[in-house]
Design a protein around this motif. Structure first.
Motif, PDB file in Angstrom:
ATOM      1  N   VAL A  87      21.181   3.703   7.378  1.00 22.94           N
ATOM      2  CA  VAL A  87      20.122   3.921   6.524  1.00 22.94           C
ATOM      3  C   VAL A  87      20.349   5.559   6.131  1.00 22.94           C
ATOM      4  N   ILE A  88      20.761   5.631   4.945  1.00 24.27           N
ATOM      5  CA  ILE A  88      21.341   7.019   4.426  1.00 24.27           C
ATOM      6  C   ILE A  88      20.191   7.971   3.815  1.00 24.27           C
ATOM      7  N   ALA A  89      19.182   7.380   3.331  1.00 22.91           N
ATOM      8  CA  ALA A  89      17.967   8.196   2.946  1.00 22.91           C
ATOM      9  C   ALA A  89      16.747   7.415   3.022  1.00 22.91           C
ATOM     10  N   VAL A  90      15.626   7.799   3.081  1.00 23.49           N
ATOM     11  CA  VAL A  90      14.300   6.917   3.034  1.00 23.49           C
ATOM     12  C   VAL A  90      13.300   7.722   2.406  1.00 23.49           C
ATOM     13  N   PHE A  91      12.617   7.487   1.380  1.00 20.93           N
ATOM     14  CA  PHE A  91      11.598   8.283   0.493  1.00 20.93           C
ATOM     15  C   PHE A  91      10.639   7.180   0.368  1.00 20.93           C
ATOM     16  N   ALA A  92       9.348   7.599   0.940  1.00 23.19           N
ATOM     17  CA  ALA A  92       8.108   6.637   0.717  1.00 23.19           C
ATOM     18  C   ALA A  92       6.947   7.215  -0.025  1.00 23.19           C
ATOM     19  N   GLY A  93       6.159   6.378  -0.755  1.00 25.00           N
ATOM     20  CA  GLY A  93       5.068   6.978  -1.558  1.00 25.00           C
ATOM     21  C   GLY A  93       4.150   5.635  -1.984  1.00 25.00           C
ATOM     22  N   VAL A  94       3.032   6.028  -2.693  1.00 25.78           N
ATOM     23  CA  VAL A  94       2.055   5.284  -3.225  1.00 25.78           C
ATOM     24  C   VAL A  94       2.268   5.359  -4.880  1.00 25.78           C
ATOM     25  N   ALA A  95       2.019   4.125  -5.323  1.00 30.09           N
ATOM     26  CA  ALA A  95       2.096   4.029  -6.946  1.00 30.09           C
ATOM     27  C   ALA A  95       1.110   2.966  -7.354  1.00 30.09           C
ATOM     28  N   ALA A 127       0.872  -1.302  -0.014  1.00 30.45           N
ATOM     29  CA  ALA A 127       0.080  -0.012   0.207  1.00 30.45           C
ATOM     30  C   ALA A 127       0.722   1.239   0.127  1.00 30.45           C
ATOM     31  N   ILE A 128       2.146   1.181   0.524  1.00 30.71           N
ATOM     32  CA  ILE A 128       2.994   2.351   0.628  1.00 30.71           C
ATOM     33  C   ILE A 128       4.394   1.728   0.043  1.00 30.71           C
ATOM     34  N   ASP A 129       5.084   2.073  -0.816  1.00 28.02           N
ATOM     35  CA  ASP A 129       6.491   1.658  -1.066  1.00 28.02           C
ATOM     36  C   ASP A 129       7.433   2.430  -0.604  1.00 28.02           C
ATOM     37  N   ILE A 130       8.430   1.660  -0.037  1.00 28.32           N
ATOM     38  CA  ILE A 130       9.660   2.430   0.629  1.00 28.32           C
ATOM     39  C   ILE A 130      10.922   2.341  -0.460  1.00 28.32           C
ATOM     40  N   HIS A 131      11.544   3.250  -0.626  1.00 33.13           N
ATOM     41  CA  HIS A 131      12.814   3.295  -1.278  1.00 33.13           C
ATOM     42  C   HIS A 131      13.851   3.891  -0.593  1.00 33.13           C
ATOM     43  N   ALA A 132      15.136   3.591  -0.675  1.00 30.75           N
ATOM     44  CA  ALA A 132      15.997   3.900   0.405  1.00 30.75           C
ATOM     45  C   ALA A 132      17.327   3.596  -0.442  1.00 30.75           C
ATOM     46  N   LEU A 133      18.281   4.646   0.253  1.00 30.24           N
ATOM     47  CA  LEU A 133      19.713   4.376   0.073  1.00 30.24           C
ATOM     48  C   LEU A 133      20.389   3.902   1.256  1.00 30.24           C
ATOM     49  N   GLU A 134      21.183   2.814   1.395  1.00 29.07           N
ATOM     50  CA  GLU A 134      21.807   2.285   2.522  1.00 29.07           C
ATOM     51  C   GLU A 134      23.180   2.001   2.343  1.00 29.07           C
ATOM     52  N   SER A 135      23.833   1.783   3.445  1.00 32.39           N
ATOM     53  CA  SER A 135      25.076   1.124   3.425  1.00 32.39           C
ATOM     54  C   SER A 135      25.054  -0.061   4.465  1.00 32.39           C
TER      55      SER A 135
END
Length: 396
Positions: free
Chosen positions: A280-288, A268-276
Motif C-alpha cells: 500500500v503505497i499511499a492512502v488519502f481519505a476524506g469526505v465528499a 461516510a469517509i472515502d479512501i483513495h489509494a495507490l497500491e501495488s
C-alpha cells in the motif's frame, strides 16, 4: 459581557433583517437516534450542510469517541410556525471551569463545523433569529458558553449565517483549490508539476499490479485501513508528534465511518489509494458531498517507493477525479504544510465564535477567545511555531 451585548448590530454594509424571529419553537435532544428523521431530511442536497455534519459521520464519533471523552449530545432543532425544521445544531455539552459549554460534535476530526440549514431559511436568517435560538439553548439546557470553532464563512456559495455573529479568525486557515467549469488539467495543476509527477509515477508503474483506486468493497477498505494504522504511527513518531489516532475510540470511529453506506450508496469517509500487489503505497481519505472533497487523513509507504513522492501523485489523481465529476472545490485540511501549497493557491479563512450566555460564562469566553488568538499568533510565526513543537515534544 452578556449574550445580548455579544450579539449587537451587524456590519453597515449588510442588509437590515426583520427584528422578529422566524423561529417559532425549539427542541433539544440528548439522544441522536430520536432526531434521525429530521437530521436526514436536512442533510440532503436541497439544503445546506457540510459532510462533516452527516449523521453517519457524527453518530459513530459520538458513540466511539465522544462518550469516552465524557461529552453529552446536545442536538438543537429549530422550527417555523408550521413545525418545519429550519436548522439542526449537532452539539455536545462539556463541563469545566464551573460552566457548561456547547461545542460542535466531531471534535478534532471535523475540519469544518456548521449547522444543518434549511436552504431557504439560511438565505434570510437574521440576528433576531440567532438571538432566539441561543436564548432557548441557555434556558432549556443551562448552557453558559457557545464555543463554535472552525466554521466556514460560506458553503456551496451561500454565506454561513453564523458569520453574522461577532467572530474571530481561527488559528489555522484551510488551503483550498477551486475548479472552474470546463477547466483543463493544466488549469488545475500546472504543466510543469504534472510532468514532474508523471516522471516519478513511471517508476511506480514498474511495480507489479500498480494502480490508483477508490475503495468501495469492505475488504479493500479494511486492507487499506490496516496499512494506514500500521504506517501512520511510525510517520508521526518520525516527526516527534503524538499519535492522535491512538486516542481511545478513534480507530474504531474511522473504521466504522469508512464502511458506513450512505443513502446515496457512497461512504461516510472515502479512501483513495495507490497500491501495488505487494504494498500500500499511499492512502488519502476524506469526505465528499457532490460539491467539494475535503481531506481528513493520509500516509504513505515506509518502503523504497516513498522516494517517488507517492503522496503528491495520489493528490494529482484525486484532484482530477473530482474535477472530472463536476466538483467545484477541494481542500487538503487545515494547516500550511508545503505539499498543500503545491496544489492549493488559496487559503480559505475559517472563523470561531465564542458567545457567552450567562454572566458566569463571560470570563470563560474571554479565556477561550484569547487562547484562540494566541494560537493564531504562534501559527503565523515560524520561530514560535518551532518552539511550541519542541516544547510539546519535550513534555511528551
Amino acid at each position: 459581557m452578556t449574550m445580548a451585548a455579544a450579539m449587537q448590530g451587524r456590519k453597515a454594509d449588510t442588509p437590515a433583517w426583520s427584528q422578529s424571529s422566524r423561529i417559532a419553537a425549539i427542541d433539544i435532544f440528548n439522544d441522536i437516534d430520536e432526531v434521525e428523521a429530521i437530521w436526514r431530511s436536512l442533510e440532503n442536497q436541497r439544503h445546506l450542510s457540510t459532510p462533516y455534519q452527516r449523521l453517519d459521520f457524527l453518530r459513530p464519533w459520538q458513540k466511539l469517541v465522544g462518550t469516552r471523552e465524557g461529552v453529552q449530545p446536545l442536538i438543537v432543532v429549530a422550527y417555523d410556525r408550521d413545525r418545519m425544521p429550519l436548522l439542526l445544531l449537532p452539539l455536545v455539552l462539556k463541563r469545566g471551569w464551573g460552566t457548561r459549554s456547547a461545542h460542535f460534535m466531531g471534535g478534532k476530526h471535523a475540519t469544518f463545523n456548521m449547522a444543518l440549514w434549511n436552504r431557504d431559511f439560511a438565505t434570510v436568517a437574521s440576528r433576531a433569529d440567532l438571538n432566539a435560538l441561543f436564548a432557548s439553548i441557555r434556558d432549556k439546557a443551562g448552557v453558559d458558553v457557545l464555543a463554535f470553532e472552525q466554521q466556514p464563512l460560506a458553503w456551496q456559495g451561500l454565506p454561513n449565517p453564523f458569520a453574522l455573529l461577532p467572530h474571530q479568525t481561527s488559528p489555522n486557515d484551510c488551503p483550498t483549490m477551486t475548479f472552474a467549469p470546463g477547466s483543463t488539467d493544466t488549469m488545475r495543476i500546472s504543466n510543469s508539476v504534472r510532468r514532474r509527477l508523471k516522471g516519478k509515477e513511471r517508476k511506480l508503474k514498474a511495480l507489479p499490479g500498480y494502480r490508483y483506486q477508490i475503495a468501495t468493497a469492505d475488504a479493500d477498505i479494511k486492507r487499506l485501513l490496516d496499512a494506514f494504522f500500521r504506517i501512520k504511527p511510525q510517520r508521526m513518531a518520525e516527526q516527534g508528534l503524538p499519535d492522535v489516532f491512538a486516542e481511545p475510540g478513534v480507530e474504531d470511529f474511522i473504521r466504522t465511518a469508512c464502511t458506513t453506506l450512505l443513502p446515496d450508496g457512497g461512504r461516510a469517509i472515502d479512501i483513495h489509494a495507490l497500491e501495488s500487489d505487494e504494498d500500500v503505497i499511499a492512502v488519502f481519505a476524506g469526505v465528499a458531498d457532490g460539491h467539494r472533497f475535503s481531506m481528513m487523513f493520509n500516509t504513505y509507504t515506509l518502503s523504497a517507493s516513498s522516494r517517488f513522492s507517492p503522496g503528491l501523485i495520489l493528490i494529482r489523481h484525486i484532484v482530477d477525479h473530482y474535477a472530472e465529476r463536476g466538483y467545484r472545490a477541494l481542500d487538503l485540511g487545515i494547516g500550511s504544510d508545503d505539499y498543500k501549497k503545491l496544489f492549493c493557491k488559496t487559503n480559505e479563512a475559517i472563523f470561531d465564535c465564542f458567545i457567552p450566555l450567562s454572566p458566569r460564562g463571560s470570563a470563560v469566553t474571554a479565556i477561550m477567545s484569547s487562547v484562540s488568538r494566541a494560537k493564531r499568533v504562534i501559527k503565523r510565526s515560524p520561530a514560535l511555531s518551532h518552539l511550541a513543537q519542541r516544547l510539546r515534544y519535550a513534555f511528551r
